[in-house]
Design a protein around this motif. Structure first.
Motif, PDB file in Angstrom:
ATOM      1  N   ILE A 381      -2.829  -1.450  38.600  1.00  0.00           N
ATOM      2  CA  ILE A 381      -3.649  -0.277  38.280  1.00  0.00           C
ATOM      3  C   ILE A 381      -2.980   0.957  38.882  1.00  0.00           C
ATOM      4  O   ILE A 381      -2.537   0.929  40.035  1.00  0.00           O
ATOM      5  CB  ILE A 381      -5.068  -0.430  38.836  1.00  0.00           C
ATOM      6  CG1 ILE A 381      -5.727  -1.666  38.240  1.00  0.00           C
ATOM      7  CG2 ILE A 381      -5.908   0.806  38.542  1.00  0.00           C
ATOM      8  CD1 ILE A 381      -5.894  -1.623  36.736  1.00  0.00           C
ATOM      9  N   PRO A 382      -2.859   2.051  38.141  1.00  0.00           N
ATOM     10  CA  PRO A 382      -2.207   3.265  38.667  1.00  0.00           C
ATOM     11  C   PRO A 382      -2.883   3.762  39.938  1.00  0.00           C
ATOM     12  O   PRO A 382      -4.065   3.530  40.171  1.00  0.00           O
ATOM     13  CB  PRO A 382      -2.374   4.268  37.521  1.00  0.00           C
ATOM     14  CG  PRO A 382      -2.564   3.428  36.295  1.00  0.00           C
ATOM     15  CD  PRO A 382      -3.288   2.206  36.750  1.00  0.00           C
ATOM     16  N   SER A 383      -2.122   4.442  40.752  1.00  0.00           N
ATOM     17  CA  SER A 383      -2.642   4.979  42.009  1.00  0.00           C
ATOM     18  C   SER A 383      -3.663   6.084  41.737  1.00  0.00           C
ATOM     19  O   SER A 383      -3.637   6.730  40.681  1.00  0.00           O
ATOM     20  CB  SER A 383      -1.509   5.529  42.869  1.00  0.00           C
ATOM     21  OG  SER A 383      -0.776   6.516  42.151  1.00  0.00           O
ATOM     22  N   SER A 384      -4.539   6.298  42.699  1.00  0.00           N
ATOM     23  CA  SER A 384      -5.617   7.266  42.535  1.00  0.00           C
ATOM     24  C   SER A 384      -5.086   8.686  42.456  1.00  0.00           C
ATOM     25  O   SER A 384      -4.127   9.054  43.138  1.00  0.00           O
ATOM     26  CB  SER A 384      -6.607   7.146  43.699  1.00  0.00           C
ATOM     27  OG  SER A 384      -7.229   5.875  43.700  1.00  0.00           O
ATOM     28  N   ASN A 434     -11.177   9.590  45.554  1.00  0.00           N
ATOM     29  CA  ASN A 434     -10.603  10.708  46.291  1.00  0.00           C
ATOM     30  C   ASN A 434     -11.409  11.996  46.171  1.00  0.00           C
ATOM     31  O   ASN A 434     -10.943  13.059  46.578  1.00  0.00           O
ATOM     32  CB  ASN A 434      -9.165  10.957  45.833  1.00  0.00           C
ATOM     33  CG  ASN A 434      -8.217   9.864  46.306  1.00  0.00           C
ATOM     34  OD1 ASN A 434      -8.521   9.138  47.257  1.00  0.00           O
ATOM     35  ND2 ASN A 434      -7.071   9.740  45.650  1.00  0.00           N
ATOM     36  N   CYS A 435     -12.596  11.914  45.590  1.00  0.00           N
ATOM     37  CA  CYS A 435     -13.465  13.091  45.484  1.00  0.00           C
ATOM     38  C   CYS A 435     -14.381  13.165  46.709  1.00  0.00           C
ATOM     39  O   CYS A 435     -14.800  12.137  47.243  1.00  0.00           O
ATOM     40  CB  CYS A 435     -14.301  13.026  44.211  1.00  0.00           C
ATOM     41  SG  CYS A 435     -13.334  13.149  42.679  1.00  0.00           S
ATOM     42  N   SER A 436     -14.710  14.374  47.136  1.00  0.00           N
ATOM     43  CA  SER A 436     -15.522  14.543  48.336  1.00  0.00           C
ATOM     44  C   SER A 436     -17.007  14.700  48.046  1.00  0.00           C
ATOM     45  O   SER A 436     -17.804  14.835  48.970  1.00  0.00           O
ATOM     46  CB  SER A 436     -15.027  15.775  49.118  1.00  0.00           C
ATOM     47  OG  SER A 436     -15.139  16.944  48.321  1.00  0.00           O
ATOM     48  N   CYS A 437     -17.401  14.681  46.777  1.00  0.00           N
ATOM     49  CA  CYS A 437     -18.816  14.837  46.432  1.00  0.00           C
ATOM     50  C   CYS A 437     -19.608  13.587  46.810  1.00  0.00           C
ATOM     51  O   CYS A 437     -19.033  12.527  47.094  1.00  0.00           O
ATOM     52  CB  CYS A 437     -18.969  15.118  44.938  1.00  0.00           C
ATOM     53  SG  CYS A 437     -18.245  13.847  43.874  1.00  0.00           S
ATOM     54  N   LEU A 569     -12.757   7.391  32.772  1.00  0.00           N
ATOM     55  CA  LEU A 569     -11.731   7.348  33.810  1.00  0.00           C
ATOM     56  C   LEU A 569     -12.276   8.015  35.070  1.00  0.00           C
ATOM     57  O   LEU A 569     -12.988   9.018  34.991  1.00  0.00           O
ATOM     58  CB  LEU A 569     -10.463   8.078  33.365  1.00  0.00           C
ATOM     59  CG  LEU A 569      -9.637   7.417  32.251  1.00  0.00           C
ATOM     60  CD1 LEU A 569      -8.544   8.358  31.772  1.00  0.00           C
ATOM     61  CD2 LEU A 569      -9.027   6.114  32.739  1.00  0.00           C
ATOM     62  N   SER A 570     -11.929   7.455  36.229  1.00  0.00           N
ATOM     63  CA  SER A 570     -12.374   8.079  37.481  1.00  0.00           C
ATOM     64  C   SER A 570     -11.261   8.123  38.521  1.00  0.00           C
ATOM     65  O   SER A 570     -11.028   9.164  39.129  1.00  0.00           O
ATOM     66  CB  SER A 570     -13.582   7.340  38.050  1.00  0.00           C
ATOM     67  OG  SER A 570     -13.288   5.983  38.274  1.00  0.00           O
ATOM     68  N   SER A 571     -10.564   7.022  38.729  1.00  0.00           N
ATOM     69  CA  SER A 571      -9.576   6.974  39.812  1.00  0.00           C
ATOM     70  C   SER A 571      -8.153   7.263  39.343  1.00  0.00           C
ATOM     71  O   SER A 571      -7.285   7.561  40.159  1.00  0.00           O
ATOM     72  CB  SER A 571      -9.616   5.599  40.489  1.00  0.00           C
ATOM     73  OG  SER A 571      -9.313   4.581  39.550  1.00  0.00           O
ATOM     74  N   HIS A 572      -7.900   7.166  38.045  1.00  0.00           N
ATOM     75  CA  HIS A 572      -6.546   7.408  37.524  1.00  0.00           C
ATOM     76  C   HIS A 572      -6.643   8.017  36.130  1.00  0.00           C
ATOM     77  O   HIS A 572      -7.742   8.211  35.599  1.00  0.00           O
ATOM     78  CB  HIS A 572      -5.733   6.105  37.495  1.00  0.00           C
ATOM     79  CG  HIS A 572      -6.334   5.051  36.610  1.00  0.00           C
ATOM     80  ND1 HIS A 572      -6.174   5.046  35.250  1.00  0.00           N
ATOM     81  CD2 HIS A 572      -7.098   3.963  36.911  1.00  0.00           C
ATOM     82  CE1 HIS A 572      -6.802   4.003  34.727  1.00  0.00           C
ATOM     83  NE2 HIS A 572      -7.378   3.328  35.723  1.00  0.00           N
ATOM     84  N   ASN A 573      -5.496   8.305  35.507  1.00  0.00           N
ATOM     85  CA  ASN A 573      -5.469   8.981  34.214  1.00  0.00           C
ATOM     86  C   ASN A 573      -4.898   8.124  33.090  1.00  0.00           C
ATOM     87  O   ASN A 573      -4.569   8.639  32.032  1.00  0.00           O
ATOM     88  CB  ASN A 573      -4.637  10.269  34.305  1.00  0.00           C
ATOM     89  CG  ASN A 573      -5.460  11.452  34.765  1.00  0.00           C
ATOM     90  OD1 ASN A 573      -6.677  11.365  34.841  1.00  0.00           O
ATOM     91  ND2 ASN A 573      -4.795  12.551  35.084  1.00  0.00           N
ATOM     92  N   ASP A 574      -4.774   6.837  33.284  1.00  0.00           N
ATOM     93  CA  ASP A 574      -4.179   5.974  32.260  1.00  0.00           C
ATOM     94  C   ASP A 574      -5.260   5.504  31.291  1.00  0.00           C
ATOM     95  O   ASP A 574      -6.047   4.606  31.605  1.00  0.00           O
ATOM     96  CB  ASP A 574      -3.498   4.773  32.911  1.00  0.00           C
ATOM     97  CG  ASP A 574      -2.622   4.001  31.927  1.00  0.00           C
ATOM     98  OD1 ASP A 574      -2.791   4.194  30.706  1.00  0.00           O
ATOM     99  OD2 ASP A 574      -1.769   3.217  32.382  1.00  0.00           O
TER     100      ASP A 574
END
Length: 629
Positions: A381-384, A434-437, A569-574
């Motif tokens: 899985i692609p990195s965040s 990686n989101c701070s919300c 999509l949430s953690s990556h863009n693939d």
């Protein structure tokens, strides 16, 4: 229920197997939208062209048909703060019922045109809700900047919207000439049956069942007196709405003691504050009996006795059965209960299973329940990606990075702490690791888990199915389709009825006859530049729920479904590894079965012997294509 893998169940007869895809030589692709038109010509891979029901409804002109008497005389809030309960349509006069299929040349049944009209209205409504929430947030920030107050203006009054989103949506439909039956009509309206439920008065207005969002009695005045209605006396009621806001009403299902209009305080406390007058709608009702009396509060009210026509289908309109649609309150009272919770405690809410078909009744078997997607070690899985820096929720941050990924606006609006997707999109970008919300940010809607009471049940002809005990509104999330993530090329070619292709890229490119969704052009260049121009038509990855998965594997196909598929999509863009989510396309009432369009094209499945495999469809929809593939 034991969560360990079970032995596979015996094979079901071929014509009863209605699952995801037959893994044969010419494999079809997965559905990505709620509706699908039959293909113009057979053959080939992929799916037929889809319609954007929410944005481009094909509406029929007014028909001479039915008017349903329902009624409501209250200040109903059909907006986000105070939704209206379901309303049952009760046709009053059915002399010469019109044909259910119109003669407009669209080839659509009246039922489908009703569904399309409601989808168009809900699409406008959610956009106006989004617009109003942005306006309210901007006003709040302005107040905070000027005075440091968080909620109140000077004098303690909240800033109010100029108009409710539901009323704006009604106006929009009227401006577009998109009201299904705009002319007042006496009798039956094609596509609207006795017992049909509507979530709000606004839905009744855009269909043409009732022409006003507030008045309880809809009627034809003296201007209608003429040759066409020479045998009738006006004013004449065409529709009434009964919602329980009049304390003197009495609903006995087959007989209603109806309080006339006027004198109610319109504040929702069910109190009469003045006497009624014999005018307008109160002159328009033709009833079994009528009289004048003093109401509970001592004011004069007019009472009308209405009885159902002989031969009409049975109704359950009393308040308790009406609002609950007879959904059970506890799992233990379920008839045919074979499993208390097929998730084994993994979901937020237990999911019981019932079986009134088999003898002896047996629970679902042959799979291990897994709430989340299982990712094999050989698939990376692609990195965040970099996340947003919002504090609290993202709705109040104009510079939210995740909102910008969605085209400047967040894709969801909030309703009773549950996000609703404003419209189907090419891809939805949610906040990730990686989101701070906050975890309950509206832009994490698909990550909140199960929000509704559901039941897996055995059907007579389609194997297992899923139905809801709760009312689910358009745009609400249902679930993720889970299983084992696999490369499509690694499948062995044998039939697997539970594979779901991750076809977000195909939808964005408009391949296999699909229409591009909103945002396709915006997202296409920057999501997969390494293979954008040379992407193969076939999806690279799929989700295999044959032996591992969640309740989504039991959701059946329909040619007129109430769910649609959305890549998230949430953690990556693939996009090739996007999460596959199911969302509500319509208002789904208690005890209705959930369904989505599996998206097969006719004659698209070929067996190992090179012959086309045909499978009958048993969805029962008015516009059923008769074959799944």
């Amino acid at each position: 229920m034991d969560a360990s893998p079970l032995n596979p169940p015996p094979l079901v007869e071929e014509e009863l197997v209605l699952r995801r895809s037959a893994r044969c030589l010419n494999r079809p692709t997965r559905p990505s939208y709620a509706e699908q038109e039959p293909p113009k010509k057979p053959g080939g891979r992929g799916r037929s062209k889809r319609k954007r029901d929410e944005e481009k409804p094909e509406l029929a002109p007014a028909q001479q048909g039915a008017k349903s008497p329902d009624r409501k005389d209250s200040k109903d809030e059909a907006g986000e703060k105070k939704p209206t309960p379901m309303i049952a349509a009760l046709p009053v006069s059915c002399a010469g019922v019109a044909a259910e299929d119109d003669a407009t040349g669209t080839g659509k049944s009246a039922k489908l045109r009703v569904k399309e009209t409601l989808r168009a209205f809900n699409s406008h409504y959610l956009h106006f809700v989004q617009e109003e929430q942005k306006r309210a947030q901007a006003a709040l920030q302005e107040i905070n900047a000027k005075s440091g107050l968080k909620r109140q203006t000077k004098g303690g009054e909240k800033k109010r919207p100029s108009k409710r989103p539901d009323l704006k949506a009604i106006t929009k439909m009227q401006e577009m000439n998109a009201v299904l039956y705009p002319e007042k009509t006496i009798g039956h309206l094609p596509g609207i049956d006795v017992g049909d439920h509507f979530y709000s008065r606004a839905e009744m207005v855009v269909l043409g069942i009732h022409s006003h969002w507030l008045n309880g009695i809809d009627f034809m005045g003296l201007k209608y007196q003429g040759k066409e209605y020479s045998n009738l006396t006006f004013p004449l009621a065409t529709c009434i709405v009964m919602s329980g806001v009049y304390e003197d009403d009495l609903d006995k299902a087959d007989e209603i003691i109806y309080t006339g209009q006027g004198g109610n305080d319109l504040l929702g406390n069910h109190r009469q504050i003045g006497s009624q007058q014999l005018k307008r709608g109160n002159l328009a009702l033709k009833v079994v009996d009528d009289w004048v009396q003093k109401g509970v509060q001592g004011h004069v009210v007019f009472k009308f006795k209405l009885k159902r026509l002989e031969g009409q289908p049975s109704l359950t309109t009393s308040e308790v059965r009406f609002t609950r649609a007879e959904a059970p309150t506890t799992i233990s009272e379920l008839p045919g209960l074979v499993c208390d919770d097929i998730s084994g405690g993994q979901e937020n809410i237990p999911i019981p299973a019932t079986n009134l078909v088999d003898d002896p009744p047996v629970p679902p078997s042959g799979f291990k329940y897994l709430k989340s997607l299982q990712i094999p070690k050989d698939i990376k899985i692609p990195s965040s990606i970099i996340g947003c820096d919002c504090e609290g929720g993202c709705a109040s941050n104009k510079k939210c990075l995740c909102a910008q990924r969605n085209g400047s606006d967040l894709p969801y609006v909030s309703y009773k702490n549950i996000g609703r997707l404003v419209e189907p999109k090419a891809v939805v970008f949610e906040c990730g690791a990686n989101c701070s919300c906050n975890h309950d940010c509206v832009n994490r809607t698909s990550q909140q888990g199960l929000q509704y009471r559901l039941e897996v049940f055995k059907t007579a002809s389609k194997g297992w199915g899923v139905r809801t005990w709760d009312t689910i509104l358009p745009g609400a999330p249902i679930c993720e389709y889970t299983g084992v993530l696999r490369r499509t090329e690694d499948l062995d070619g044998s039939q697997n009825n539970y594979c779901f292709d991750i076809d977000c890229l195909q939808t964005m490119k408009g391949l296999d006859g699909r229409e591009k969704r909103a945002g396709s052009e915006m997202h296409l260049p920057n999501l997969h530049p390494e293979n954008d121009s040379d992407a193969q038509p076939a999806p690279e990855y799929c989700i295999d729920a044959h032996s591992i998965g969640n309740f989504a594997r039991f959701i059946n196909h329909s040619c007129q479904p109430n769910l649609f598929v959305q890549c998230v999509l949430s953690s990556h863009n693939d996009v090739k590894l996007a999460k596959v989510m199911l969302f509500a396309a319509d208002t789904i009432l208690p005890l209705q079965e959930l369904s989505y369009d599996y998206g097969y094209r006719l004659d698209s499945v070929v067996g190992p012997d090179g012959k086309i495999v045909k499978l009958a469809c048993h969805c029962g929809a008015p516009d059923c294509r008769k074959r799944l593939y």
